[in-house]
Design a protein around this motif. Structure first.
Motif: not given
Lengths: 382, 306
Positions: B72-73, B147-157, B165-177
């Motif tokens: 769920x998380x 689903x706005x999870x508390x834990x994000x596990x991203x395998x070689x995303x 794209x790398x830059x955009x996704x990297x920014x997204x991960x940083x935002x989530x953190x």
């Protein structure tokens, strides 16, 4: 409801054209072959015999097991091959619910395909104007009334002797007075037919294993006899017994359209049993399809023919008990005829009604337990 | 949040992860290692797809294997490329949203938000079967964050994404953190990781080789001699000139490649800052230069060999 969502997604996935085309091909094959035979030999076409043979050998014996094994092992193996199973198994849903919903979708497809297969087979083999399952004997069903009366006049086999003794006083006297060198009077023939119909409709003692020991009974008649039927069932049995005793004298009653509804009911039960076993294999083994096909076409084909109680561990034995078919005599050639002769008894249908659902439920529960406990992590791309 | 205590996982005779003990806290943590280091195995253990052979894993205090409370998380983006090829991206994200127990009334809006977050609005209604590798990565990330999870596990995303794209996704991960979530991202490219976080777990051959601040680890690496390969005209003269620099330990010429020189330095940053001045002042024409040691494998070599 989440199961409904999973069911719909799984069904939509199964109905992709490439996969469903195989099912459609298998579904249409028995009817297509029957139609070819019908068109190529219209005058000699025996719809009832073709229906019985094809329903038994092709639909129950081939299409049902192969579709069950392929689609029900695919419930897991497809997800493993596509490596999409990780999306399902890392969601907050009980694994057993996922498995059941996907299995239900596969079962729906197999059931629908086989039911339609039997439906079009029955349609293709249907002969209009036939007695269509009615048990009563009519004069037109007797190919050679004179020969039949001769058999009854001086009976030389136990069946004829029993029938001779069952005739009314008037028919008996008429038969005694009849000169076989002349054509029998219409009144005598009708009187004998009336007496035979009385036996057909009411005589529960007509079937007797010793009396029919030297008669080659079709599988469906043998199965029906073991159930000791009453009412319509008794009439059908006695009519089939008569046809078996006098195969050259009586036209066989048409069984195709009368058997089709029963077959349509039994096929989903067969799909459930074969499917559940396939599902269990898929949860346990990485190469479930190969093992499943071996079970369906190796084990199932041979074990039910072995003497003794081996047949009791074959699903086909129980399916045949629920849906017996008169198979053509050529279907048990050579050594297989020997096995059949060694193993003539069928399982009672009420036993089959208990065994098949029980096997299905147990296999499903085991599959759910294994799927919940086992690791399913596909290999990565790298 | 995530605790691993002496966790090992064997595949028959082969070990996937070997005696790993660590704790992963909220924020962005990068799991670094070359291919075959055991990163994906570790992620499968954390996401409850595998059980540890020995040791104990706790995610929010619970063993994660087939654990719905953990799921769920959890938002998980697997390394696998394949998706449900016949579905559109939007159908895929919505389906997994429903399976994550999102209410039916909100799942469409949430899916749209997630698709917008990964910049996939333009292709969301196309079949996944027609997606490029980068588009697949984006839609996989969308289903993980939906689903706005508390834990994000991203395998070689970031595999298969272009630099933007790398830059955009990297920014997204940083935002989530930054929202307080625990984000674990695996990568085998040091450069990618440096742009995301300072907090790393370094794996090699199933073992956890280093853990903590990336700059501290880089300092260790920088103390180790770095090789830098240079292609230039007058390579012999250039080698002689470079040997005069205090930061250069050695220079090697290759008789078979006349325009090639390889130097070793303990201070690569200083060397890189001086090199342009030398080339401009002394007129050397450098066609290319690269460092075979400026990658993660070199870090491992250093860390493993010690």
């Amino acid at each position: 409801m989440l199961e409904w969502l999973l069911y719909r997604i799984a069904l939509r996935d199964l109905l992709r054209i490439r996969r469903v085309s195989v099912a459609i091909l298998l579904m249409a094959a028995p009817a297509a072959i029957a139609l070819t035979i019908r068109l190529s030999s219209a005058s000699e076409f025996d719809g009832a015999a073709i229906y019985g043979a094809f329903a038994s050998l092709l639909v129950f014996g081939f299409v049902l097991p192969i579709l069950s094994v392929v689609f029900c092992t695919g419930v897991i193996s497809q997800e493993m091959e596509q490596r999409t199973i990780v999306y399902l198994l890392t969601r907050p849903i009980a694994r057993s619910r996922i498995l059941l919903a996907k299995f239900a979708a596969a079962w729906t497809l197999v059931s629908a395909t086989t039911v339609v297969a039997i439906g079009i087979l029955a349609t293709v083999t249907y002969e209009p104007g036939s007695s269509s399952g009615q048990a009563r004997l009519y004069p037109e069903a007797i190919k050679n009334p004179k020969a039949l009366l001769e058999q009854l006049q001086y009976p030389i086999d136990p069946v004829s002797e029993y029938l001779r003794n069952s005739l009314s006083l008037r028919s008996g006297e008429g038969l005694d007075a009849w000169d076989p060198a002349t054509q029998p009077r219409r009144g005598l023939v009708q009187g004998v037919i009336n007496d035979l119909n009385r036996v057909i409709e009411r005589d529960r003692r007509f079937y007797n294993a010793d009396r029919f020991a030297s008669t080659r009974l079709p599988e469906d008649a043998r199965q029906l006899a073991s159930e000791r039927p009453r009412g319509d069932g008794l009439a059908t049995l006695n009519r089939w017994l008569l046809e078996a005793a006098y195969p050259d004298l009586l036209i066989r009653s048409r069984r195709s359209m009368s058997q089709a509804p029963r077959d349509m009911l039994v096929l989903p039960i067969g799909a459930l049993a074969y499917g559940a076993i396939s599902l269990l294999l898929a949860t346990l083994l990485n190469r479930a399809l190969i093992v499943g096909l071996f079970l369906a076409f190796g084990w199932e084909s041979w074990v039910s023919l072995l003497p003794g109680n081996f047949k009791l561990i074959s699903l086909m034995t129980y399916l045949r008990a629920l849906a017996p078919h008169a198979r053509p005599e050529t279907s048990t050639p050579g050594s297989m005829a020997l096995f059949t002769a060694l193993n003539p008894e069928s399982v009672a249908s009420h036993i089959a009604w208990i065994v098949l659902p029980s096997v299905s439920v147990i296999a499903c529960l085991l599959a759910m337990a294994v799927f919940t406990l086992r690791e399913y992590a596909p290999k990565e791309d790298a | 949040m995530i605790g691993l205590n002496r966790v090992s996982r064997w595949y028959g005779q082969v070990i996937g992860v070997n005696d790993i003990t660590c704790a992963i806290q909220p924020g962005l943590t990068a799991l670094l290692g070359p291919n075959g280091a055991g990163k994906s195995t570790l992620m499968k253990l954390i996401t409850g797809q595998l059980r540890p052979t020995t040791g104990r894993i706790a995610v929010y205090g619970e063993a994660p294997f087939a654990n719905r409370r953990v799921y769920r998380r959890l938002g998980y983006c697997p390394e696998i490329e394949s998706c449900y090829e016949e579905m559109t991206g939007r159908q895929f994200v919505r389906m997994l949203g429903l399976m994550a127990n999102l209410p039916r009334s909100t799942v469409a809006d949430r899916a749209d938000e997630a698709i917008a977050a990964v910049r996939m609005e333009h292709a969301a209604d196309s079949r996944i079967g027609g997606y490029s590798k980068g588009m697949r990565q984006r839609i996989k990330i969308a289903q993980a964050i939906l689903h706005d999870p508390d834990l994000l596990v991203l395998d070689e995303p970031l595999n298969g994404l272009d630099p933007v794209g790398r830059r955009e996704m990297t920014d997204l991960f940083v935002q989530q953190a930054q929202k307080g979530k625990t984000v674990l991202v695996s990568s085998h490219i040091l450069y990618e990781v440096e742009q995301m976080t300072r907090n790393i777990l370094l794996m090699d051959r199933g073992r956890l080789r280093a853990m903590g601040d990336i700059y501290e680890i880089r300092a260790l690496i920088d103390a180790h001699p770095h090789r830098i390969a240079i292609h230039a005209e007058n390579s012999r003269t250039l080698a002689k000139r470079l040997l005069d620099l205090a930061c250069v330990i050695s220079a090697r010429l290759d008789p078979d490649t006349p325009d090639f020189v390889e130097i070793e330095t303990r201070e690569p940053d200083e060397f890189y800052s001086i090199l342009p001045d030398i080339t401009m002042k002394d007129g050397f024409r450098i066609t290319s230069f690269e460092s075979p040691d400026n990658n993660l494998e070199a870090v491992f070599r250093y860390l493993v060999k010690g």
